[in-house]
Design an enzyme around this catalytic site. Sequence first.
Site, short mmCIF file in Angstrom:
data_model
loop_
_atom_site.label_atom_id
_atom_site.label_comp_id
_atom_site.label_asym_id
_atom_site.label_seq_id
_atom_site.Cartn_x
_atom_site.Cartn_y
_atom_site.Cartn_z
N CYS A 115 -32.56 0.12 -56.18
CA CYS A 115 -32.69 0.52 -54.78
C CYS A 115 -32.89 2.03 -54.62
CB CYS A 115 -31.48 0.06 -53.98
SG CYS A 115 -31.19 -1.71 -54.16
N HIS A 258 -29.77 3.82 -47.41
CA HIS A 258 -30.24 2.57 -48.00
C HIS A 258 -29.80 1.41 -47.09
CE1 HIS A 258 -31.13 -0.63 -50.62
NE2 HIS A 258 -29.95 -0.75 -51.20
N ASN A 288 -32.02 -6.24 -47.39
CA ASN A 288 -32.10 -5.22 -48.43
C ASN A 288 -33.42 -5.40 -49.20
OD1 ASN A 288 -31.85 -3.61 -50.68
ND2 ASN A 288 -29.77 -4.28 -51.20
C1 LIG Z 1 -22.09 -9.78 -50.64
C2 LIG Z 1 -21.10 -9.52 -49.53
C3 LIG Z 1 -21.76 -9.66 -48.17
C4 LIG Z 1 -19.98 -10.54 -49.62
O1 LIG Z 1 -19.01 -10.27 -48.63
P1 LIG Z 1 -17.46 -10.28 -49.03
O2 LIG Z 1 -16.71 -10.03 -47.80
O3 LIG Z 1 -17.31 -9.31 -50.17
O4 LIG Z 1 -17.28 -11.76 -49.49
P2 LIG Z 1 -16.77 -12.33 -50.90
O5 LIG Z 1 -17.85 -12.21 -51.94
O6 LIG Z 1 -15.43 -11.73 -51.21
O7 LIG Z 1 -16.59 -13.84 -50.53
C5 LIG Z 1 -15.63 -14.24 -49.56
C6 LIG Z 1 -15.84 -15.71 -49.34
O8 LIG Z 1 -17.04 -15.92 -48.59
C7 LIG Z 1 -17.84 -16.87 -49.30
N1 LIG Z 1 -19.23 -16.59 -49.07
C8 LIG Z 1 -20.04 -15.80 -49.84
N2 LIG Z 1 -21.28 -15.79 -49.31
C9 LIG Z 1 -21.24 -16.58 -48.22
C10 LIG Z 1 -22.20 -16.96 -47.27
N3 LIG Z 1 -23.48 -16.55 -47.32
N4 LIG Z 1 -21.81 -17.77 -46.25
C11 LIG Z 1 -20.54 -18.22 -46.16
N5 LIG Z 1 -19.59 -17.89 -47.05
C12 LIG Z 1 -19.94 -17.08 -48.06
C13 LIG Z 1 -17.44 -16.73 -50.74
O9 LIG Z 1 -17.76 -17.91 -51.45
C14 LIG Z 1 -15.96 -16.51 -50.62
O10 LIG Z 1 -15.33 -17.76 -50.41
P3 LIG Z 1 -14.03 -18.14 -51.26
O11 LIG Z 1 -13.01 -17.11 -50.87
O12 LIG Z 1 -13.74 -19.51 -50.77
O13 LIG Z 1 -14.44 -18.05 -52.68
C15 LIG Z 1 -20.51 -8.10 -49.66
O14 LIG Z 1 -19.64 -8.05 -50.78
C16 LIG Z 1 -21.55 -7.05 -49.82
O15 LIG Z 1 -22.35 -6.83 -48.93
N6 LIG Z 1 -21.56 -6.34 -50.93
C17 LIG Z 1 -22.53 -5.31 -51.19
C18 LIG Z 1 -23.83 -5.96 -51.58
C19 LIG Z 1 -24.93 -4.97 -51.65
O16 LIG Z 1 -25.02 -4.07 -50.86
N7 LIG Z 1 -25.80 -5.18 -52.63
C20 LIG Z 1 -26.95 -4.42 -52.86
C21 LIG Z 1 -26.64 -3.08 -53.36
S1 LIG Z 1 -28.05 -2.21 -53.78
#
Ligand SMILES: CC(C)(COP(=O)(O)OP(=O)(O)OC[C@H]1O[C@@H](n2cnc3c(N)ncnc32)[C@H](O)[C@@H]1OP(=O)(O)O)[C@@H](O)C(=O)NCCC(=O)NCCS
Length: 331
Positions: A115, A258, A288
């Site tokens: 990115c 970003h 993204n």
């Molecule tokens: C990916 C992201 C949105 C996940 O959000 P989060 O609050 O961290 O969620 P988690 O991964 O801890 O998951 C929490 C729960 O939601 C669930 N979940 C994950 N994706 C889901 C979706 N699309 N819809 C519903 N539930 C979802 C998970 O399975 C988990 O359930 P569980 O507790 O029963 O296992 C977040 O971590 C994020 O944005 N991270 C940065 C990603 C990023 O910027 N990447 C690119 C960088 S260049």
Amino acid sequence: MCSAAIYGTGAYVPHKTLTNEDFSRTLDTTDEWITTRTGIKERRIAAPDQATSDLCLHAARAALKDAGIAPRDLDLIIVGTITPDYPTPSTACILQQKLGLGDKTIPCFDLSAACSGFIYALTTASAYITAGLAARVLVVGSEATSRIVDYSDRRTCILFGDGAGAAVLGPPRTDGPSHKVLSTRLYADGNHAGLISIPAGGSARPASRETCDSKLHYIRLNGREVFRFGVIKVVEMIKDAMARHNLMPADVGAIIPHQANMRIIEAAVERLALPWDLFIINLQRYGNTSSASVPLALDEASRAGRLVKGKPVIMLAFGGGMTWASAVVEW
Ligand SMILES: CC(C)(COP(=O)(O)OP(=O)(O)OC[C@H]1O[C@@H](n2cnc3c(N)ncnc32)[C@H](O)[C@@H]1OP(=O)(O)O)[C@@H](O)C(=O)NCCC(=O)NCCS
């Protein structure tokens, strides 16, 4: 030694839109979950016959037009991408041919910084210009992320979209508008290489039936750790960019972060106590788009008249590697 400046920008997104509602029909997810966790509402998906170089081509033509530069005047092409058309040849070489410059023999290369790819490429272009090695450089950040996303994995597929953004650079000019690159900073920390990765398809784990069956050619990320990393780096880079140019909030024209996650930007805005209206945000429409994220937002902001003449624009990105990078450009 001369400095470098942006002459013009361009961007392109494919026509097909994939909404949160579309995902909720095929996955155990909802528009509400995606919107509150990421801020993303929809993203664009390249057509089956569109490769990364095709997205590049549209953005490049728009940037060349905006800059008033003919393709034949280019003497270097750099493409930042992690979704190249092929492992080899480079997407930049394919773009050169698609621009009709195949006979011109100018150097063309891809640059892999995930990115942060556009800011890495912008910095490389500026260094070539400053060193007198090139006078007209095309820089593109372009991704067909849809080709590396597992659409059965709700944790990752909702995050990414396809698109391209481009800029034409050269020495500051007197025969038209140009926006001087005041400073750039590039960083990487390979200790965190495992946070965002595509485990197979490279030399460490070549493609095989087993890697395909195990879906190892798709992008994987540690969402929580990347989130934490992103907030720290966004805050750090904005503070650093403002400090190195002695900028108070009122001096800044715009901040282009970003476009990964609205909550990362919100956390940074809160910690920095900066006004919201400085921030250029379009992630709700595109998700993204990796290396295309910053130039896509830059081009939209420029065309919408949101960049103030003479005021600094701070651009910043972070991504796989881990890499992170910032640039300050006087608009
Ligand atoms: C990916 C992201 C949105 C996940 O959000 P989060 O609050 O961290 O969620 P988690 O991964 O801890 O998951 C929490 C729960 O939601 C669930 N979940 C994950 N994706 C889901 C979706 N699309 N819809 C519903 N539930 C979802 C998970 O399975 C988990 O359930 P569980 O507790 O029963 O296992 C977040 O971590 C994020 O944005 N991270 C940065 C990603 C990023 O910027 N990447 C690119 C960088 S260049």
